[in-house]
Design a protein around this motif. Structure first.
Motif, PDB file in Angstrom:
ATOM      1  N   LYS A  17      57.173  24.735   2.239  1.00  0.00           N
ATOM      2  CA  LYS A  17      57.693  24.003   1.077  1.00  0.00           C
ATOM      3  C   LYS A  17      59.104  24.444   0.686  1.00  0.00           C
ATOM      4  O   LYS A  17      59.705  23.873  -0.217  1.00  0.00           O
ATOM      5  CB  LYS A  17      56.753  24.155  -0.116  1.00  0.00           C
ATOM      6  CG  LYS A  17      56.607  25.563  -0.636  1.00  0.00           C
ATOM      7  CD  LYS A  17      55.503  25.620  -1.700  1.00  0.00           C
ATOM      8  CE  LYS A  17      55.289  27.048  -2.181  1.00  0.00           C
ATOM      9  NZ  LYS A  17      54.145  27.147  -3.094  1.00  0.00           N
ATOM     10  N   TYR A  18      59.644  25.453   1.375  1.00  0.00           N
ATOM     11  CA  TYR A  18      60.965  25.973   1.021  1.00  0.00           C
ATOM     12  C   TYR A  18      62.049  25.455   1.961  1.00  0.00           C
ATOM     13  O   TYR A  18      61.793  25.165   3.128  1.00  0.00           O
ATOM     14  CB  TYR A  18      60.948  27.505   1.026  1.00  0.00           C
ATOM     15  CG  TYR A  18      60.018  28.073  -0.010  1.00  0.00           C
ATOM     16  CD1 TYR A  18      60.351  28.057  -1.361  1.00  0.00           C
ATOM     17  CD2 TYR A  18      58.782  28.601   0.363  1.00  0.00           C
ATOM     18  CE1 TYR A  18      59.474  28.568  -2.314  1.00  0.00           C
ATOM     19  CE2 TYR A  18      57.910  29.116  -0.588  1.00  0.00           C
ATOM     20  CZ  TYR A  18      58.264  29.090  -1.923  1.00  0.00           C
ATOM     21  OH  TYR A  18      57.393  29.589  -2.865  1.00  0.00           O
ATOM     22  N   ASN A  45      65.100  26.242  -4.425  1.00  0.00           N
ATOM     23  CA  ASN A  45      64.005  26.015  -3.478  1.00  0.00           C
ATOM     24  C   ASN A  45      64.135  26.917  -2.256  1.00  0.00           C
ATOM     25  O   ASN A  45      63.796  26.535  -1.140  1.00  0.00           O
ATOM     26  CB  ASN A  45      63.949  24.548  -3.034  1.00  0.00           C
ATOM     27  CG  ASN A  45      62.572  24.176  -2.493  1.00  0.00           C
ATOM     28  OD1 ASN A  45      61.554  24.559  -3.053  1.00  0.00           O
ATOM     29  ND2 ASN A  45      62.531  23.442  -1.401  1.00  0.00           N
TER      30      ASN A  45
END
Length: 199
Positions: A62-63, A9
């Motif tokens: 989102k990371y 991620n």
């Protein structure tokens, strides 16, 4: 042209294919891509605006982190690295920024570069890769010759004063004895050491 790619991620930024080393274990010799980046060979070094546009498309929130690491030494495109890091800190301050580097930017730029990272980069991972000058030259083939090893060590000491988290890495091609020497060197410098694969 693939400017960014992901592993787990983390969002990785591929900002240059230039490198001042030719490491014997370099993943570029084995594959054209890593993670979801099928082809990390660039047709040109992207500008800061191009990198920022790519980040925006990805939706960086989102990371878990953003990492400067691609098919080249990121500090060979230092101005872009600094501009993009500044953009990230101004717009997404909650996302940690990491630089994976060979630590030779002072030789490339002809000046001390670690202070430029202060406030823009949260973590730096430096490729130690060998316990001494001779072995380092054999493993990494730096364009600067044997002076490169000492420059990398000086950079590591300097960057500790500017960046909160600094780590050494070695690739798992070293002998047990060499790894032990690297562990001692890292411990003496107060820098954690991580053994990694060639990516």
């Amino acid at each position: 042209m693939t400017i960014s790619y992901t592993i787990a991620n983390s969002l990785y930024l591929n900002i240059t294919n230039k490198c001042n080393c030719a490491c014997v274990f370099c993943v570029r010799n084995l594959s054209d891509g890593i993670g979801d980046g099928d082809n990390l060979w660039l047709d040109h070094d992207p500008s800061a605006d191009e990198v920022i546009a790519d980040i925006k498309k990805r939706g960086p929130l989102k990371y878990d982190e953003v990492v400067f690491c691609g098919y080249g030494e990121p500090t060979e495109s230092l101005d872009v690295l600094l501009s993009v890091s500044r953009f990230l800190k101004e717009n997404y301050p909650q996302i940690p920024v990491r630089l994976n580097t060979n630590g030779l930017s002072d030789l490339s730029r002809g000046k001390q570069t670690a202070p430029l990272l202060k406030g823009l980069v949260d973590a730096v991972s430096i490729s130690l890769n060998a316990p001494n000058r001779q072995r380092y030259s054999e493993v990494t083939n730096p364009v600067f010759g044997e002076v490169a090893y000492d420059a990398m060590i000086r950079f590591a000491k300097s960057v500790k004063e500017s960046v909160p988290r600094v780590t050494f890495t070695v690739v798992n091609v070293l002998s047990k004895e060499e790894l032990t020497e690297c562990e001692k060197l890292a411990a003496d410098m107060g820098i954690p050491l991580r053994v990694r694969g060639n990516i």
